[in-house]
Motif scaffolding. Structure first.
Motif, PDB file in Angstrom:
ATOM      1  N   ASN A  66       0.787  -1.236   0.000  1.00 48.63           N
ATOM      2  CA  ASN A  66       0.000   0.000   0.000  1.00 48.63           C
ATOM      3  C   ASN A  66       0.815   1.281   0.000  1.00 48.63           C
ATOM      4  O   ASN A  66       0.294   2.332  -0.353  1.00 48.63           O
ATOM      5  CB  ASN A  66      -0.899   0.043   1.246  1.00 48.63           C
ATOM      6  N   ASN A  67       2.054   1.221   0.443  1.00 42.83           N
ATOM      7  CA  ASN A  67       2.816   2.453   0.688  1.00 42.83           C
ATOM      8  C   ASN A  67       3.759   2.805  -0.451  1.00 42.83           C
ATOM      9  O   ASN A  67       4.564   1.980  -0.865  1.00 42.83           O
ATOM     10  CB  ASN A  67       3.636   2.324   1.970  1.00 42.83           C
ATOM     11  N   GLU A  68       3.661   4.064  -0.921  1.00 41.97           N
ATOM     12  CA  GLU A  68       4.686   4.581  -1.809  1.00 41.97           C
ATOM     13  C   GLU A  68       5.838   5.046  -0.930  1.00 41.97           C
ATOM     14  O   GLU A  68       5.659   5.287   0.267  1.00 41.97           O
ATOM     15  CB  GLU A  68       4.157   5.710  -2.689  1.00 41.97           C
ATOM     16  N   LYS A 117      10.523   9.154  -5.989  1.00 41.62           N
ATOM     17  CA  LYS A 117       9.276   8.567  -5.508  1.00 41.62           C
ATOM     18  C   LYS A 117       9.093   7.225  -6.199  1.00 41.62           C
ATOM     19  O   LYS A 117       9.263   7.128  -7.417  1.00 41.62           O
ATOM     20  CB  LYS A 117       8.073   9.447  -5.809  1.00 41.62           C
ATOM     21  N   ALA A 176       6.449   3.879  -6.623  1.00 44.58           N
ATOM     22  CA  ALA A 176       5.119   3.318  -6.416  1.00 44.58           C
ATOM     23  C   ALA A 176       5.212   2.034  -5.584  1.00 44.58           C
ATOM     24  O   ALA A 176       6.238   1.347  -5.614  1.00 44.58           O
ATOM     25  CB  ALA A 176       4.463   3.026  -7.767  1.00 44.58           C
ATOM     26  N   LYS A 210       0.866   6.023   2.689  1.00 48.04           N
ATOM     27  CA  LYS A 210      -0.120   5.277   1.922  1.00 48.04           C
ATOM     28  C   LYS A 210      -0.377   6.005   0.601  1.00 48.04           C
ATOM     29  O   LYS A 210      -0.656   7.203   0.585  1.00 48.04           O
ATOM     30  CB  LYS A 210      -1.419   5.125   2.705  1.00 48.04           C
ATOM     31  N   GLU A 211      -0.268   5.269  -0.484  1.00 49.73           N
ATOM     32  CA  GLU A 211      -0.483   5.845  -1.810  1.00 49.73           C
ATOM     33  C   GLU A 211      -1.880   6.461  -1.896  1.00 49.73           C
ATOM     34  O   GLU A 211      -2.857   5.916  -1.403  1.00 49.73           O
ATOM     35  CB  GLU A 211      -0.323   4.746  -2.869  1.00 49.73           C
ATOM     36  N   ASN A 212      -1.962   7.633  -2.515  1.00 51.68           N
ATOM     37  CA  ASN A 212      -3.217   8.358  -2.747  1.00 51.68           C
ATOM     38  C   ASN A 212      -3.926   8.799  -1.467  1.00 51.68           C
ATOM     39  O   ASN A 212      -5.134   8.998  -1.470  1.00 51.68           O
ATOM     40  CB  ASN A 212      -4.180   7.533  -3.618  1.00 51.68           C
ATOM     41  N   SER A 213      -3.184   8.971  -0.369  1.00 49.68           N
ATOM     42  CA  SER A 213      -3.816   9.363   0.893  1.00 49.68           C
ATOM     43  C   SER A 213      -3.721  10.857   1.192  1.00 49.68           C
ATOM     44  O   SER A 213      -4.334  11.325   2.142  1.00 49.68           O
ATOM     45  CB  SER A 213      -3.183   8.589   2.054  1.00 49.68           C
TER      46      SER A 213
END
Length: 117
Positions: free
Chosen positions: A47-49, A77, A79, A102-105
């Motif tokens: 889940n984490n970038e 960065k 993905a 968290k990606e997109n958070s």
């Protein structure tokens, strides 16, 4: 209860700050690899970038099979699903910070989230 936490990490090879600073929204680690050394494994995340800041030295990252040169001042960065591994140059150490979120958070940026007094 204080509204801040402070720590000092000294000169360890790797330090994760989630416990030392009681982080609740990100993981931050300080990393140092001696000349010729590498992270001993390839990894990805669910889940984490990750955001990397190269503080000093030079090296490379191999991301999904592509070699990326790294030098002081670089930011990177990655993905979550990307497979990655980091290496110091043969003749110099590398020091970097890794920030996991968290990606997109991200709900807003500094100016949008700030309260001016």
């Amino acid at each position: 209860m204080k509204n801040f936490t402070k720590t000092n990490i000294g000169n360890e090879g790797r330090t994760e700050l989630h416990d030392k600073l009681a982080l609740t929204g990100a993981e931050v680690s300080i990393n140092q690899l001696p000349a010729g050394a590498s992270v001993p494994f390839v990894h990805s995340h669910k889940n984490n970038e990750e955001i990397y800041a190269i503080l000093s030295g030079s090296g490379k990252a191999i991301i999904d099979g592509e070699e990326i040169a790294l030098a002081a001042g670089d930011w990177l960065k990655i993905a979550p699903s990307a497979k990655r591994q980091f290496f110091a140059s043969n003749d110099t150490a590398i020091a970097y910070i890794c920030i996991q979120v968290k990606e997109n958070s991200l709900g807003g940026f500094t100016a949008e989230d700030a309260v001016i007094y």
